[in-house]
Design a protein around this motif. Structure first.
Motif, PDB file in Angstrom:
ATOM      1  N   VAL A 150      -1.890  -2.285 -10.557  1.00 48.45           N
ATOM      2  CA  VAL A 150      -0.640  -2.912 -10.003  1.00 48.45           C
ATOM      3  C   VAL A 150      -0.986  -4.065  -9.122  1.00 48.45           C
ATOM      4  O   VAL A 150      -0.186  -4.978  -9.278  1.00 48.45           O
ATOM      5  CB  VAL A 150       0.423  -1.909  -9.540  1.00 48.45           C
ATOM      6  CG1 VAL A 150       1.415  -2.701  -8.700  1.00 48.45           C
ATOM      7  CG2 VAL A 150       1.001  -1.176 -10.538  1.00 48.45           C
ATOM      8  N   GLU A 151      -1.867  -3.651  -8.190  1.00 48.40           N
ATOM      9  CA  GLU A 151      -2.309  -4.937  -7.319  1.00 48.40           C
ATOM     10  C   GLU A 151      -3.012  -5.955  -7.895  1.00 48.40           C
ATOM     11  O   GLU A 151      -2.713  -7.376  -7.449  1.00 48.40           O
ATOM     12  CB  GLU A 151      -3.431  -4.365  -6.239  1.00 48.40           C
ATOM     13  CG  GLU A 151      -3.800  -5.175  -5.228  1.00 48.40           C
ATOM     14  CD  GLU A 151      -4.881  -4.665  -4.118  1.00 48.40           C
ATOM     15  OE1 GLU A 151      -5.139  -5.215  -3.120  1.00 48.40           O
ATOM     16  OE2 GLU A 151      -5.094  -3.317  -4.467  1.00 48.40           O
ATOM     17  N   ARG A 154      -0.043  -8.090  -9.613  1.00 49.48           N
ATOM     18  CA  ARG A 154       0.611  -8.859  -8.871  1.00 49.48           C
ATOM     19  C   ARG A 154       0.170 -10.049  -8.426  1.00 49.48           C
ATOM     20  O   ARG A 154       0.523 -11.176  -8.364  1.00 49.48           O
ATOM     21  CB  ARG A 154       1.155  -7.998  -7.633  1.00 49.48           C
ATOM     22  CG  ARG A 154       2.131  -6.971  -7.844  1.00 49.48           C
ATOM     23  CD  ARG A 154       2.816  -6.525  -6.945  1.00 49.48           C
ATOM     24  NE  ARG A 154       3.766  -7.539  -6.416  1.00 49.48           N
ATOM     25  CZ  ARG A 154       5.162  -7.534  -5.632  1.00 49.48           C
ATOM     26  NH1 ARG A 154       5.183  -6.354  -5.268  1.00 49.48           N
ATOM     27  NH2 ARG A 154       5.804  -8.444  -5.601  1.00 49.48           N
ATOM     28  N   SER A 155      -1.388 -10.029  -8.222  1.00 52.53           N
ATOM     29  CA  SER A 155      -2.420 -11.082  -7.902  1.00 52.53           C
ATOM     30  C   SER A 155      -2.336 -12.057  -8.784  1.00 52.53           C
ATOM     31  O   SER A 155      -2.316 -13.421  -8.419  1.00 52.53           O
ATOM     32  CB  SER A 155      -3.744 -10.724  -7.559  1.00 52.53           C
ATOM     33  OG  SER A 155      -4.425 -10.258  -8.757  1.00 52.53           O
ATOM     34  N   THR A 160       5.534  -6.508 -12.632  1.00 55.63           N
ATOM     35  CA  THR A 160       4.836  -5.138 -12.275  1.00 55.63           C
ATOM     36  C   THR A 160       6.181  -4.320 -12.098  1.00 55.63           C
ATOM     37  O   THR A 160       7.269  -4.653 -11.618  1.00 55.63           O
ATOM     38  CB  THR A 160       4.435  -5.253 -10.933  1.00 55.63           C
ATOM     39  OG1 THR A 160       5.026  -5.652  -9.857  1.00 55.63           O
ATOM     40  CG2 THR A 160       2.975  -5.708 -10.994  1.00 55.63           C
ATOM     41  N   SER A 174       5.383  -0.886  -4.395  1.00 56.81           N
ATOM     42  CA  SER A 174       4.168  -1.976  -4.679  1.00 56.81           C
ATOM     43  C   SER A 174       4.555  -2.842  -5.830  1.00 56.81           C
ATOM     44  O   SER A 174       3.971  -3.772  -6.220  1.00 56.81           O
ATOM     45  CB  SER A 174       2.820  -1.327  -5.157  1.00 56.81           C
ATOM     46  OG  SER A 174       2.317  -0.554  -3.938  1.00 56.81           O
ATOM     47  N   VAL A 175       5.759  -2.469  -6.576  1.00 54.62           N
ATOM     48  CA  VAL A 175       6.155  -3.089  -7.655  1.00 54.62           C
ATOM     49  C   VAL A 175       7.395  -3.864  -7.676  1.00 54.62           C
ATOM     50  O   VAL A 175       8.320  -3.449  -6.625  1.00 54.62           O
ATOM     51  CB  VAL A 175       6.112  -2.226  -8.710  1.00 54.62           C
ATOM     52  CG1 VAL A 175       4.789  -1.544  -9.233  1.00 54.62           C
ATOM     53  CG2 VAL A 175       7.344  -1.153  -8.782  1.00 54.62           C
ATOM     54  N   GLU A 176       7.857  -4.760  -8.546  1.00 51.11           N
ATOM     55  CA  GLU A 176       9.096  -5.323  -8.390  1.00 51.11           C
ATOM     56  C   GLU A 176      10.078  -4.727  -9.071  1.00 51.11           C
ATOM     57  O   GLU A 176      11.281  -4.809  -8.491  1.00 51.11           O
ATOM     58  CB  GLU A 176       8.704  -6.798  -9.245  1.00 51.11           C
ATOM     59  CG  GLU A 176       7.752  -7.853  -8.608  1.00 51.11           C
ATOM     60  CD  GLU A 176       7.544  -8.702  -9.781  1.00 51.11           C
ATOM     61  OE1 GLU A 176       7.929  -9.809  -9.934  1.00 51.11           O
ATOM     62  OE2 GLU A 176       6.439  -8.371 -10.480  1.00 51.11           O
TER      63      GLU A 176
END
Length: 296
Positions: A150-151, A154-155, A160, A174-176
């Motif tokens: 997921v990281e 996003r980058s 996500t 950590s996600v949208e």
């Protein structure tokens, strides 16, 4: 040492402490009683699921892919859902990624889930881009492999989504688009292949199926993009053409053969009195949506 006893999916229910003493019929009743809470838990997340579907559709309309990432049971469920989208919707844009690689689908490789960097590297190997949508799946909501994936997503600007079975998880933060389906402790404490796995399967069913409906991969509830690869699917495609085009079996089968086993093309041919090439042009102009091609 990692301590996870605070997670609801790791809880041990006192009222199930002596199930090994119970008769089989009672065990079946109790397990079925447990399973019955899963659809209700999914219903509580329906607004989050709908928002995720709409966001995924936008990415796929831009040429992206729907990519599931998970470890253990969650990874296997993602691979299963992805693999079934090909024959059902004639698409190769739903991909399943599992910790430990494809061998982990049939041979448990649970240690692979602790490698955060491996999750990131797996998505990098796919050539992840901003048009893609990544769905991280983790019952605990803290699986390192999934968090690393997921990281990385996003980058790169990819969408996500997170599917977790505990509230307030690191994955959800950590996600949208977090989707929390809280099913509580399992029948066998910590065995998240049970209620959590069932919940994940139901959510992924919705994400992929409803995305494909929005993309025009169905006509009503008919799978008009089905890949005709065996006798059963040929019969299904023929019946679809009969139903949508109002044709008899002979007409439908002949049109399907001329259309190269493409049910959409066959229907468009019969409904608009065009040949296969003309039908394909109409469908192309309609972005593959059969209703649009038919002027409905």
């Amino acid at each position: 040492m990692t301590r996870l006893g605070h997670l609801s999916t790791e809880g041990a229910r006192a009222e199930r402490a002596e199930i090994d003493r119970l008769p089989t019929g009672e065990l079946v009743r109790l397990m079925n009683e447990d399973d019955a809470v899963v659809p209700m838990a999914v219903s509580h997340a329906q607004h989050a699921i709908a928002a995720a579907v709409d966001a995924i559709v936008e990415r796929l309309e831009a040429g992206g892919r729907l990519i599931y990432v998970g470890a253990g049971t969650a990874g296997r469920i993602g691979v299963l859902d992805a693999s079934e989208c090909g024959p059902t919707f004639n698409t190769d844009r739903v991909v399943g990624v599992i910790a430990g690689g494809q061998v982990a689908v049939s041979n448990a490789s649970e240690s692979a889930e602790d490698n955060r960097e491996a999750g990131a590297m797996a998505l990098a190997a796919l050539g992840l881009g901003a048009a893609d949508a990544v769905v991280g799946i983790s019952a605990s909501g803290r699986t390192p492999y999934v968090l690393g994936a997921v990281e990385r997503a996003r980058s790169t600007g990819a969408l996500t989504v997170g599917v977790a079975c505990n509230e307030g998880s690191e994955l959800s933060a950590s996600v949208e688009h977090p989707i929390d389906v809280v099913v509580g402790p399992e029948f066998i404490a910590g065995s998240t292949r049970l209620k959590a796995g069932t919940a994940q399967k139901l959510v992924l069913n919705m994400l992929s199926t409803l995305t494909m409906v929005r993309l025009g991969k169905t006509y009503g509830n008919l799978m008009v993009d089905v890949r005709v690869t065996n006798a059963k699917l040929r019969d299904r495609a023929t019946r679809i053409v009969e139903q949508v085009a109002g044709a008899d079996t002979h007409e439908a089968a002949a049109a399907l053969a001329e259309a190269g086993d493409d049910a959409k093309v066959a229907v468009t041919m019969l409904r608009t009195a065009t040949n296969a090439d003309g039908a394909r042009e109409r469908l192309l102009a309609a972005d593959g949506h059969l209703r649009r091609a038919l002027g409905e």
